[in-house]
Every structure is written in structure tokens, then in C-alpha cells.
Design a protein around this motif. Structure first.
Motif, PDB file in Angstrom:
ATOM      1  N   THR A 128       7.975   3.070  -5.084  1.00  0.00           N
ATOM      2  CA  THR A 128       8.000   2.734  -3.655  1.00  0.00           C
ATOM      3  C   THR A 128       7.702   1.253  -3.491  1.00  0.00           C
ATOM      4  OG1 THR A 128       6.866   2.950  -1.522  1.00  0.00           O
ATOM      5  CG2 THR A 128       5.607   3.619  -3.439  1.00  0.00           C
ATOM      6  N   ILE A 129       8.411   0.624  -2.551  1.00  0.00           N
ATOM      7  CA  ILE A 129       8.158  -0.809  -2.318  1.00  0.00           C
ATOM      8  C   ILE A 129       6.789  -1.028  -1.659  1.00  0.00           C
ATOM      9  CG2 ILE A 129      10.605  -1.403  -2.142  1.00  0.00           C
ATOM     10  CD1 ILE A 129      10.130  -1.644   0.959  1.00  0.00           C
ATOM     11  N   ASP A 130       6.196   0.031  -1.108  1.00  0.00           N
ATOM     12  CA  ASP A 130       5.007  -0.139  -0.254  1.00  0.00           C
ATOM     13  C   ASP A 130       3.699  -0.384  -1.015  1.00  0.00           C
ATOM     14  OD1 ASP A 130       6.767   0.458   1.796  1.00  0.00           O
ATOM     15  OD2 ASP A 130       6.172   2.571   1.906  1.00  0.00           O
ATOM     16  N   LEU A 131       3.667  -0.085  -2.300  1.00  0.00           N
ATOM     17  CA  LEU A 131       2.451  -0.195  -3.146  1.00  0.00           C
ATOM     18  C   LEU A 131       1.306   0.675  -2.613  1.00  0.00           C
ATOM     19  CD1 LEU A 131       1.675  -1.884  -5.745  1.00  0.00           C
ATOM     20  CD2 LEU A 131       0.468  -3.432  -4.245  1.00  0.00           C
ATOM     21  N   ASP A 132       1.635   1.724  -1.876  1.00  0.00           N
ATOM     22  CA  ASP A 132       0.583   2.474  -1.170  1.00  0.00           C
ATOM     23  C   ASP A 132       0.135   3.735  -1.901  1.00  0.00           C
ATOM     24  OD1 ASP A 132       2.941   3.844  -0.839  1.00  0.00           O
ATOM     25  OD2 ASP A 132       2.706   4.195   1.304  1.00  0.00           O
ATOM     26  N   ILE A 133       0.502   3.883  -3.186  1.00  0.00           N
ATOM     27  CA  ILE A 133       0.027   5.054  -3.930  1.00  0.00           C
ATOM     28  C   ILE A 133      -1.349   4.696  -4.490  1.00  0.00           C
ATOM     29  CG2 ILE A 133       0.499   6.618  -5.860  1.00  0.00           C
ATOM     30  CD1 ILE A 133       3.489   6.123  -5.294  1.00  0.00           C
ATOM     31  N   THR A 134      -2.346   5.502  -4.123  1.00  0.00           N
ATOM     32  CA  THR A 134      -3.732   5.061  -4.296  1.00  0.00           C
ATOM     33  C   THR A 134      -4.195   4.977  -5.747  1.00  0.00           C
ATOM     34  OG1 THR A 134      -4.374   7.347  -3.895  1.00  0.00           O
ATOM     35  CG2 THR A 134      -4.518   5.831  -2.036  1.00  0.00           C
ATOM     36  N   CYS A 135      -3.606   5.770  -6.640  1.00  0.00           N
ATOM     37  CA  CYS A 135      -4.155   5.818  -8.001  1.00  0.00           C
ATOM     38  C   CYS A 135      -3.511   4.794  -8.931  1.00  0.00           C
ATOM     39  CB  CYS A 135      -4.005   7.216  -8.578  1.00  0.00           C
ATOM     40  SG  CYS A 135      -2.298   7.732  -8.756  1.00  0.00           S
ATOM     41  N   ARG A 174       5.349   0.602   5.593  1.00  0.00           N
ATOM     42  CA  ARG A 174       4.864   1.792   6.310  1.00  0.00           C
ATOM     43  C   ARG A 174       3.481   1.500   6.897  1.00  0.00           C
ATOM     44  NH1 ARG A 174       7.084   7.221   5.583  1.00  0.00           N
ATOM     45  NH2 ARG A 174       8.001   6.526   3.654  1.00  0.00           N
ATOM     46  N   HIS A 175       2.411   2.196   6.496  1.00  0.00           N
ATOM     47  CA  HIS A 175       1.089   1.913   7.071  1.00  0.00           C
ATOM     48  C   HIS A 175       0.322   0.859   6.259  1.00  0.00           C
ATOM     49  CE1 HIS A 175       1.948   5.324   9.497  1.00  0.00           C
ATOM     50  NE2 HIS A 175       2.042   6.105   8.433  1.00  0.00           N
ATOM     51  N   ALA A 176       0.890   0.452   5.135  1.00  0.00           N
ATOM     52  CA  ALA A 176       0.149  -0.426   4.218  1.00  0.00           C
ATOM     53  C   ALA A 176       0.583  -1.886   4.366  1.00  0.00           C
ATOM     54  CB  ALA A 176       0.358   0.033   2.780  1.00  0.00           C
ATOM     55  N   GLY A 177      -0.383  -2.805   4.146  1.00  0.00           N
ATOM     56  CA  GLY A 177      -0.103  -4.230   4.363  1.00  0.00           C
ATOM     57  C   GLY A 177       0.133  -5.028   3.097  1.00  0.00           C
ATOM     58  N   TYR A 178       0.412  -4.351   1.967  1.00  0.00           N
ATOM     59  CA  TYR A 178       0.519  -5.106   0.703  1.00  0.00           C
ATOM     60  C   TYR A 178       1.680  -6.098   0.710  1.00  0.00           C
ATOM     61  CZ  TYR A 178      -2.810  -1.664  -0.934  1.00  0.00           C
ATOM     62  OH  TYR A 178      -3.913  -0.876  -1.060  1.00  0.00           O
ATOM     63  N   ILE A 179       2.851  -5.687   1.185  1.00  0.00           N
ATOM     64  CA  ILE A 179       3.996  -6.614   1.178  1.00  0.00           C
ATOM     65  C   ILE A 179       3.674  -7.799   2.093  1.00  0.00           C
ATOM     66  CG2 ILE A 179       6.462  -6.918   1.710  1.00  0.00           C
ATOM     67  CD1 ILE A 179       6.911  -3.981   1.053  1.00  0.00           C
ATOM     68  N   GLU A 191      -0.657 -16.868   9.797  1.00  0.00           N
ATOM     69  CA  GLU A 191      -1.334 -15.601  10.124  1.00  0.00           C
ATOM     70  C   GLU A 191      -0.703 -14.486   9.314  1.00  0.00           C
ATOM     71  OE1 GLU A 191      -3.778 -14.996  12.379  1.00  0.00           O
ATOM     72  OE2 GLU A 191      -3.757 -16.868  13.529  1.00  0.00           O
ATOM     73  N   ILE A 192      -1.530 -13.574   8.821  1.00  0.00           N
ATOM     74  CA  ILE A 192      -1.019 -12.359   8.177  1.00  0.00           C
ATOM     75  C   ILE A 192      -1.671 -11.184   8.904  1.00  0.00           C
ATOM     76  CG2 ILE A 192      -0.860 -11.037   6.037  1.00  0.00           C
ATOM     77  CD1 ILE A 192      -1.250 -13.715   4.508  1.00  0.00           C
ATOM     78  N   LEU A 193      -0.841 -10.388   9.552  1.00  0.00           N
ATOM     79  CA  LEU A 193      -1.392  -9.272  10.335  1.00  0.00           C
ATOM     80  C   LEU A 193      -1.127  -7.966   9.591  1.00  0.00           C
ATOM     81  CD1 LEU A 193      -0.089 -10.406  13.862  1.00  0.00           C
ATOM     82  CD2 LEU A 193      -2.157 -11.121  12.635  1.00  0.00           C
ATOM     83  N   ILE A 194      -2.199  -7.321   9.148  1.00  0.00           N
ATOM     84  CA  ILE A 194      -2.051  -6.040   8.440  1.00  0.00           C
ATOM     85  C   ILE A 194      -2.956  -5.018   9.117  1.00  0.00           C
ATOM     86  CG2 ILE A 194      -1.341  -7.050   6.234  1.00  0.00           C
ATOM     87  CD1 ILE A 194      -4.167  -6.770   5.203  1.00  0.00           C
ATOM     88  N   SER A 195      -2.494  -3.782   9.193  1.00  0.00           N
ATOM     89  CA  SER A 195      -3.271  -2.799   9.956  1.00  0.00           C
ATOM     90  C   SER A 195      -4.634  -2.538   9.320  1.00  0.00           C
ATOM     91  CB  SER A 195      -2.485  -1.513  10.159  1.00  0.00           C
ATOM     92  OG  SER A 195      -2.021  -1.061   8.930  1.00  0.00           O
ATOM     93  N   GLU A 196      -4.769  -2.810   8.009  1.00  0.00           N
ATOM     94  CA  GLU A 196      -6.071  -2.601   7.349  1.00  0.00           C
ATOM     95  C   GLU A 196      -7.134  -3.569   7.868  1.00  0.00           C
ATOM     96  OE1 GLU A 196      -3.159  -3.014   5.829  1.00  0.00           O
ATOM     97  OE2 GLU A 196      -2.971  -1.808   4.012  1.00  0.00           O
ATOM     98  N   ARG A 197      -6.729  -4.709   8.430  1.00  0.00           N
ATOM     99  CA  ARG A 197      -7.711  -5.729   8.836  1.00  0.00           C
ATOM    100  C   ARG A 197      -7.517  -6.267  10.262  1.00  0.00           C
ATOM    101  NH1 ARG A 197      -9.116  -4.077   4.705  1.00  0.00           N
ATOM    102  NH2 ARG A 197      -9.994  -5.099   2.858  1.00  0.00           N
ATOM    103  N   TYR A 198      -6.337  -6.188  10.809  1.00  0.00           N
ATOM    104  CA  TYR A 198      -6.065  -6.871  12.091  1.00  0.00           C
ATOM    105  C   TYR A 198      -6.888  -6.233  13.220  1.00  0.00           C
ATOM    106  CZ  TYR A 198      -3.249  -8.747  15.986  1.00  0.00           C
ATOM    107  OH  TYR A 198      -2.828  -9.368  17.135  1.00  0.00           O
ATOM    108  N   ASP A 199      -7.536  -7.109  14.018  1.00  0.00           N
ATOM    109  CA  ASP A 199      -8.381  -6.593  15.109  1.00  0.00           C
ATOM    110  C   ASP A 199      -7.651  -6.622  16.469  1.00  0.00           C
ATOM    111  OD1 ASP A 199      -8.210  -9.270  15.582  1.00  0.00           O
ATOM    112  OD2 ASP A 199     -10.358  -9.697  15.416  1.00  0.00           O
ATOM    113  N   TYR A 200      -6.366  -6.934  16.441  1.00  0.00           N
ATOM    114  CA  TYR A 200      -5.524  -6.952  17.648  1.00  0.00           C
ATOM    115  C   TYR A 200      -6.027  -7.974  18.682  1.00  0.00           C
ATOM    116  CZ  TYR A 200      -3.099  -3.128  15.508  1.00  0.00           C
ATOM    117  OH  TYR A 200      -2.370  -2.385  14.616  1.00  0.00           O
TER     118      TYR A 200
END
Ligand code: ADP
Ligand code: F6P
Length: 323
Positions: A128-135, A174-179, A191-200
Motif C-alpha cells: 500500500t502506498i499509505d505506509l499505514d500497516i502498523t506492524c 487515507r487516514h495516515a499522514g506519511y506521504i 506547512e505540513i498538515l496531517i490528521s495525526e498532528r494538525y490542530d485545525y
């Protein structure tokens, strides 16, 4: 050692550059281990429709450099139903598939887990391009996607500078901000806005733009992760508040295509081969991963239950470098 004699390989979920290299590795290492290898087209949908072909070494010639997946891919929501899983198992048995390599994301691995619970040896390879697989620290396709995003953002930056504009560039994940985080650092984004950190706090961004313009800044690049979204709305609001022309560019599916980078080809080759090794060793319900510089494998349930987060040092660095 196992009694696996025939393995099947499928790609499932969103495609990712390097999936072909992984298929090639599965087929060739499988054949080298004396196994029969069958290609299952269009993921679990193709399995249910018995779209299954014999693979030989030549079936995977000339594909290592190609994006997409020669086996095609699909999303197959029906597989969530237990009776449909039973049918999938029955079809595997009919084709004498006693080991299954599933190349895909975490959804695809849940499907593999269900089939494994019903008696089909299954191993997942993270694609997956998202890098969102946790293990796993690496997923096949990520490097190519980041490079595609980076090259696109470089181009947008040129026109953004000429027009003295602010550019918001939305990348996938998707939901991950790695890309977003990687391409943002690689492109020197403000600016880099990722849902893991962005405070809106959009007002903070607006204030920054106004301040930086005063110091002579000609452009302002905002990399926005898909999980944050609303790039067009944000562009309108920022333009209205700052008076700086602002445009949104959504890169989209280009990030899923293209010839895989060397990193994706090599990781795909290693991970595909390791999946076959595990099946030959009699292991099942495993996810292949890469952690701390080594290939690893985890039980599917344990692997999916692990937690990971974007690297805090990287995130802090992106802020320090944007000043
Ligand atoms: P990815 O594998 O990229 O995460 P999806 O989440 O769309 O992509 O999942 C791909 C496919 O995996 C789904 O269409 C479905 O066939 C199967 N799948 C997903 N979740 C489950 C689940 N909980 N149980 C069984 N199969 C699943
Ligand atoms: O998982 C890969 C990905 O491209 C995500 O980045 C994105 O959110 C999603 O797939 C898009 O999926 P679809 O192909 O269904 O539009």
C-alpha cells in the motif's frame, strides 16, 4: 516443514507500485521451492469467480519495472460474510491451493485471516502506498508514491513562485499522514498538515503567510494530507484572509501508478520471497514486515493490533525547517 504443494497469489485493495515485483518474487521462489503457483486475478472477487491461472516463470517476465498489478485488484465487500468466506475456502480446495499469499493492505489481511481460520494457510505481504500497516516500517509502493508526490510538488512550486501564490497540495494516504510528511520535508513545504498532528488552527497558518510575505517570501507551499482534506475550501479561505492568490492541487491517483523505485522493487522482492519461505516452513496467519533493518513476520491479529505513529523527530524537524 509443511505439506504445502500449491500456492495461490493475489493482489487486493488499492494497487501500489511494486506489487508486480512482489508477484514475480512469489512465483519464482515458489517454483524454485518445487511448488505449483496459481495467480488469482482481481483479488478476492476473482477467487470467488474462479478467475485463477497457472503461473510459470515466464508469466512474470518483464514486469518488475511495471506499475499496477498484472493480476488486477479489487475490493470485495462480500468477503466479510462468513458464508462467502466458506465459498472462498471451498474454491481454494477445488484448485488444490493450500497456501495463499495476499499482497495488499490491512483490510486484505483481515480477509486472509478469515480464510486462514477456516483452514487455508495464508500470509500477507504489505502492499500500500499509505505506509499505514502498523506492524511494518515499510510498505510496498510508499517510496514510489512519495517520489511522484515530490516531483509534482516541485513543478507546482515553480508556477507558484512565478505567480507569487500560495499552493495547497493534497496528497493521498487515507487516514495516515506519511506521504504528506515525507513529501513535505522533501519539498521544503512551509506547512505540513496531517490528521495525526494538525490542530485545525487555520488562523495560525494565515498569520504565518502574512508574516512571511513581509519578509519577502514569494510562494507558500502547504502539503495537506488526504485525511485532513478540504483543500479547495481551505484555498478559498486562505486567499480571502491573506489577499494572496491561493490554489489547491489534488495529486490523486498518479501517486498509485508509475514504475516502482529501486527501493520498492527490492522490498517487494524480499517480502514476496519471505512469504513463500514462511508457507514452506509451515507457518500461516502471518504478515511479513520490515522493522529495525530486518525482515520480520507477525501473527496477523497481533500485527494488525500493533500501534504506530508518525516519527515525532521528523514532524518537529519539518516545523524547524519551515521557519
Ligand atoms: P486494503 O487491503 O488496501 O486495506 P480494503 O480495506 O479495501 O483495502 O480491503 C480490501 C479487501 O479485503 C476488501 O474489499 C475485502 O474483500 C477484504 N476485507 C477487508 N476487511 C475485511 C474483514 N474485516 N474481513 C474479511 N475481509 C475483509
Ligand atoms: O490505500 C491507497 C489509497 O490510494 C488511499 O491513499 C486512498 O484513500 C484510497 O486508496 C483511495 O481508494 P479508491 O481507489 O477506492 O478511490
Amino acid at each position: 516443514m509443511s505439506n504445502v504443494k500449491t500456492i495461490g497469489v493475489l493482489t487486493s485493495g488499492g494497487d501500489a507500485p511494486g506489487m508486480n515485483a512482489a508477484i514475480r518474487a512469489v512465483v519464482r521462489t515458489g517454483l524454485a521451492a518445487g511448488l505449483k503457483v496459481k495467480g488469482i486475478r482481481r483479488g478476492y472477487s476473482g477467487l470467488l469467480e474462479e478467475d485463477i491461472v497457472d503461473m510459470d516463470s515466464r508469466s512474470v517476465s518483464d514486469i518488475i519495472q511495471r506499475g499496477g498489478t498484472i493480476l488486477y485488484t479489487a475490493r470485495c465487500p462480500e468477503l466479510l460474510k462468513p458464508e462467502v468466506q466458506d465459498k472462498a475456502v471451498e474454491i481454494c480446495r477445488k484448485y488444490e491451493i493450500d497456501g495463499l499469499v495476499v499482497i495488499g493492505g490491512d483490510g486484505s489481511f483481515r480477509g486472509a485471516q478469515d480464510l486462514a481460520r477456516k483452514g487455508i494457510n495464508a500470509v500477507g505481504v504489505p502492499g500500500t502506498i499509505d505506509l499505514d500497516i502498523t506492524c511494518t516500517d515499510y510498505t510496498i509502493g510508499f517510496d514510489t508514491a512519495v517520489n511522484t508526490a515530490m516531483e509534482t510538488i516541485d513543478k507546482v512550486r515553480d508556477t507558484s513562485t512565478s505567480h507569487e501564490r500560495c499552493s495547497i497540495i493534497e496528497v493521498m494516504g487515507r487516514h495516515a499522514g506519511y506521504i504528506a510528511l515525507w513529501s513535505g520535508i522533501a519539498n521544503g513545504a512551509e506547512e505540513i498538515l496531517i490528521s495525526e498532528r494538525y490542530d485545525y488552527d487555520e488562523q495560525r497558518i494565515i498569520n504565518n503567510i502574512i508574516e512571511k510575505r513581509k519578509t519577502g517570501k514569494k510562494h507558500y507551499i502547504i502539503v495537506n494530507a488526504e485525511g485532513v482534506g478540504d483543500s479547495n475550501g481551505m484555498a478559498k479561505r486562505i486567499e480571502a484572509a491573506t489577499g494572496m492568490e491561493t490554489r489547491a492541487t489534488i495529486i490523486g491517483y498518479a501517486q498509485r501508478g508509475g514504475s516502482p523505485t529501486a527501493i520498492d522493487r527490492v522490498f517487494a522482492s524480499m517480502m514476496g520471497a519471505r512469504a513463500v519461505d514462511l508457507l514452506v516452513e509451515g507457518k500461516t496467519k502471518r504478515i511479513v514486515g520490515y522493522r529495525e533493518g530486518h525482515l520480520v513476520d507477525y501473527d496477523i491479529i497481533e500485527g494488525l493490533a500493533m500501534k504506530k505513529d508518525v516519527d515525532q523527530y521528523m514532524y518537529d524537524l519539518s516545523i524547524r525547517l519551515s521557519r
